[in-house]
Design a protein around this motif. Structure first.
Motif, short mmCIF file in Angstrom:
data_model
loop_
_atom_site.label_atom_id
_atom_site.label_comp_id
_atom_site.label_asym_id
_atom_site.label_seq_id
_atom_site.Cartn_x
_atom_site.Cartn_y
_atom_site.Cartn_z
N UNK A 219 0.85 -1.29 -0.04
CA UNK A 219 0.07 -0.10 -0.18
C UNK A 219 0.74 1.20 -0.18
N UNK A 220 0.24 2.24 -0.53
CA UNK A 220 0.95 3.66 -0.44
C UNK A 220 -0.10 4.58 0.64
N UNK A 221 0.52 5.18 1.47
CA UNK A 221 -0.06 5.74 2.51
C UNK A 221 -0.16 7.29 1.91
N UNK A 222 -1.48 7.61 1.70
CA UNK A 222 -1.69 8.86 0.83
C UNK A 222 -1.82 10.18 2.11
N UNK A 223 -2.32 9.60 3.12
CA UNK A 223 -2.72 10.72 4.25
C UNK A 223 -3.10 9.98 5.42
N UNK A 224 -2.83 10.69 6.70
CA UNK A 224 -3.23 10.36 8.15
C UNK A 224 -4.13 11.61 8.65
N UNK A 225 -5.38 11.08 9.17
CA UNK A 225 -6.07 12.19 9.85
C UNK A 225 -6.04 11.80 10.96
N UNK A 226 -6.32 13.08 11.89
CA UNK A 226 -6.43 12.79 13.59
C UNK A 226 -7.78 13.44 13.93
N UNK A 227 -8.48 12.41 14.66
CA UNK A 227 -10.04 12.78 14.93
C UNK A 227 -10.60 13.31 13.70
N UNK A 229 -9.56 15.08 11.36
CA UNK A 229 -9.05 16.32 10.73
C UNK A 229 -7.28 16.47 10.38
N UNK A 230 -6.99 16.94 9.42
CA UNK A 230 -5.55 17.32 9.18
C UNK A 230 -5.14 17.80 10.15
N UNK A 231 -3.74 17.49 10.70
CA UNK A 231 -3.22 18.33 11.89
C UNK A 231 -1.73 18.00 12.05
N UNK A 232 -1.02 18.90 12.32
CA UNK A 232 0.46 18.57 12.58
C UNK A 232 0.73 18.10 13.80
#
Length: 246
Positions: A219-227, A229-232
């Motif tokens: 798999x390619x990990x495209x994005x990770x969201x936290x709760x 939402x996008x967050x640093x």
């Protein structure tokens, strides 16, 4: 772990679960990645609440769950809604269907019910083989923070009109694992309360470990969201969502 009685109480106890958030994330990612197909596999579908929401949003939903009680509830709800969904009783770590899908999801922290690393890696491998090229695999898990600070050694209680429960969380045998001891009191038609006890196990891992297993599975990990939402900053998030592609 038993779901016999829990299956029939689940929807009453989970009324605040944000199913619309998962639907929104899926629709956003489908548009973002140009997914044209509508075939969606909902692994560990439970009572089918999210499956039905997705079917109403235009997806062709196939539902898989390990519990025949959960599937019975889901089937009854689908029939009541006039929706055509397919149902299969299988373990996600041993998934074997004759169809490939455009989107596969494991939602509502269901992946955390797998007890071993091998089961998770097997699940990722089976998902990969059931996913169309460039298809989306989306799942969410409990964060490390939630396990350590909101579950382990915590007690929760709920007192409703017909259902009450005491929910005690104990540190499990493995790192970042928890055992949920649930005691339900359910009022019957005569006004008498019946008691039911269940034990549920959950385990999570650091984000980096999930990424390693995903990439090793292709798999390619495209994005990770936290709760959702996008967050640093994710130090105190409770839910981690992985958006991946084949």
């Amino acid at each position: 772990m038993s779901y016999e009685k829990f299956a029939y109480l689940y929807d009453d106890l989970m009324r605040d679960v944000p199913y619309e958030q998962w639907v929104k994330v899926i629709q956003q990612q489908v548009e973002k990645h140009g997914i044209e197909g509508k075939r969606l596999l909902d692994l560990a579908c439970g009572t089918g609440e999210l499956s039905i929401c997705l079917a109403k949003s235009g997806y062709e939903v196939t539902c898989v769950d390990l519990s025949d009680d959960m599937l019975s509830v889901a089937q009854a709800k689908a029939q009541e809604s006039g929706l055509q969904l397919s149902f299969f009783e299988q373990n996600m770590a041993e998934l074997e269907l004759m169809t490939e899908f455009d989107i596969i999801g494991i939602f509502c922290d269901s992946l955390n019910y797998l007890q071993t690393e091998t089961e998770i890696k097997n699940t990722f491998r089976h998902v990969y083989h059931h996913l169309e090229d460039k298809g989306l695999f989306i799942f969410d898990v409990h964060s490390v923070y939630k396990m350590q600070h909101l579950f382990i050694n915590q007690t929760y209680a709920y007192n409703g009109d017909d259902i009450s429960y005491i929910w005690q969380c104990f540190e499990g045998e493995y790192p970042l694992s928890v055992e949920h001891e649930l005691t339900f009191f359910v009022q019957d038609e005569s006004g008498k309360y019946d008691r039911y006890d269940e034990l549920h196990f959950q385990r999570t891992y650091p984000i980096e470990q999930y990424i390693e297993w995903l990439e090793n599975s292709g798999f390619q990990v495209n994005e990770i969201l936290y709760d959702f939402k996008q967050s640093f900053s994710n130090d105190d998030c409770e839910r981690v969502l992985f958006i991946t592609s084949k």
